[in-house]
Design a protein around this motif. Structure first.
Motif, short mmCIF file in Angstrom:
data_model
loop_
_atom_site.label_atom_id
_atom_site.label_comp_id
_atom_site.label_asym_id
_atom_site.label_seq_id
_atom_site.Cartn_x
_atom_site.Cartn_y
_atom_site.Cartn_z
N ALA A 41 0.83 -1.22 0.00
CA ALA A 41 0.00 0.00 0.00
C ALA A 41 0.86 1.26 0.00
O ALA A 41 0.46 2.29 -0.55
N SER A 42 2.05 1.20 0.61
CA SER A 42 2.93 2.38 0.65
C SER A 42 3.44 2.76 -0.73
O SER A 42 3.85 3.90 -0.95
N SER A 68 8.59 -0.11 3.55
CA SER A 68 8.49 0.80 4.70
C SER A 68 7.92 2.15 4.30
O SER A 68 7.21 2.79 5.08
N GLY A 69 8.22 2.60 3.07
CA GLY A 69 7.71 3.89 2.60
C GLY A 69 8.33 5.06 3.35
O GLY A 69 9.33 4.92 4.05
N GLY A 70 7.74 6.24 3.20
CA GLY A 70 8.20 7.41 3.92
C GLY A 70 9.63 7.80 3.59
O GLY A 70 10.02 7.88 2.42
N TYR A 71 10.41 8.04 4.62
CA TYR A 71 11.80 8.48 4.46
C TYR A 71 12.61 7.46 3.68
O TYR A 71 13.44 7.83 2.83
N PHE A 72 12.41 6.17 3.95
CA PHE A 72 13.19 5.13 3.28
C PHE A 72 12.90 5.11 1.78
O PHE A 72 13.81 4.89 0.96
N SER A 130 14.71 8.17 0.24
CA SER A 130 16.16 7.96 0.16
C SER A 130 16.50 6.97 -0.95
O SER A 130 17.54 7.11 -1.61
N TYR A 131 15.63 5.99 -1.16
CA TYR A 131 15.84 5.01 -2.23
C TYR A 131 15.81 5.70 -3.59
O TYR A 131 16.68 5.47 -4.45
N LEU A 132 14.83 6.56 -3.81
CA LEU A 132 14.70 7.25 -5.09
C LEU A 132 15.78 8.30 -5.27
O LEU A 132 16.36 8.44 -6.36
N LEU A 133 16.09 9.04 -4.21
CA LEU A 133 17.10 10.10 -4.32
C LEU A 133 18.49 9.54 -4.55
O LEU A 133 19.33 10.21 -5.17
N SER A 134 18.76 8.32 -4.07
CA SER A 134 20.07 7.72 -4.32
C SER A 134 20.30 7.45 -5.80
O SER A 134 21.44 7.35 -6.26
N ILE A 135 19.22 7.36 -6.57
CA ILE A 135 19.32 7.17 -8.02
C ILE A 135 19.32 8.52 -8.74
O ILE A 135 20.05 8.72 -9.72
#
Length: 221
Positions: A27-28, A146-150, A153-158
């Protein structure tokens, strides 16, 4: 015997409900904000996580994702390193010819910004590549779930390494355009103006294509 086979099936393969729950997108990742969809489009090429989540369900798909992202980050490091070297040459040496003067404050500022952004791009690309080389499929799934901050950070690392190298390249182009308009030769100024027009048209075409693909991706959901 039938009971034994049933227990083995549950132990090694899981129940159908468990498999469905694992493969269904969380859902996240379904109910995301507009900002998250934009970041997802910039990082993964689509404004949703369905294809990306599906690729993480198998080891082969995860390896394909890792190889593709590591290849992008490797190319980013190569381009950023070239920008670092070129900017250092322009900043540390004077013009070899009198008619090409790039010693104006605006040109030096843009070259310095290009150098700084390229160095940041090298650093962020290297850190992202180390992260992808040492991560595993389960940990990546948990981070996305987990969504949210994680998730951010996952998308911004790319996205961040590509963003920094893009900004560095644009600063370098603007520095060369600024130096070109300081030419005393009229022909050189005309060529610089033509280069500026081509640069604006190409940038506008790229932004238009990105916007079209993003809207098309939203409509296909």
């Amino acid at each position: 015997m039938a009971l034994q086979y049933f227990l083995e099936a549950i132990t090694f393969h899981g129940t159908p409900d468990e498999l469905t729950e694992e493969q269904t997108i969380p859902a996240s990742l379904r109910d995301t904000s507009s900002l998250t969809r934009v970041l997802c489009f910039l990082a993964l090429g689509r404004p949703d996580f369905e294809d990306h989540w599906e690729s993480l369900q198998s080891k082969e798909g995860f390896e394909d994702v890792r190889k593709r992202l590591c290849s992008i980050l490797s190319n980013t490091i190569s381009l950023a390193s070239l920008l670092v070297a070129t900017s250092c040459v322009f900043l540390s040496t004077g013009s070899p010819v009198p008619y090409f003067d790039y010693s104006s404050p605006a040109t030096y500022f843009l070259l310095f910004m290009s150098l700084m952004l390229a160095m940041i791009a090298v650093m962020t690309s290297g850190l992202s590549m180390i992260r992808w080389l040492h991560t595993d499929r389960q940990w990546t799934q948990e981070q996305l779930r987990s969504g949210g901050y994680f998730l951010f950070s996952y998308l911004l690392s790319i996205i961040m390494p590509i963003l920094f190298v893009g900004l560095s390249l644009n600063c370098f182009i603007l520095a060369m355009l600024t130096a070109g308009f300081h030419f005393e030769n009229t022909v050189c100024r005309i060529l610089t103006a033509l280069w500026l027009v081509i640069y604006v048209i190409c940038s506008g075409a790229m932004l238009t294509e990105f916007a079209w693909r993003y809207v098309k991706g939203l409509k296909s959901q």
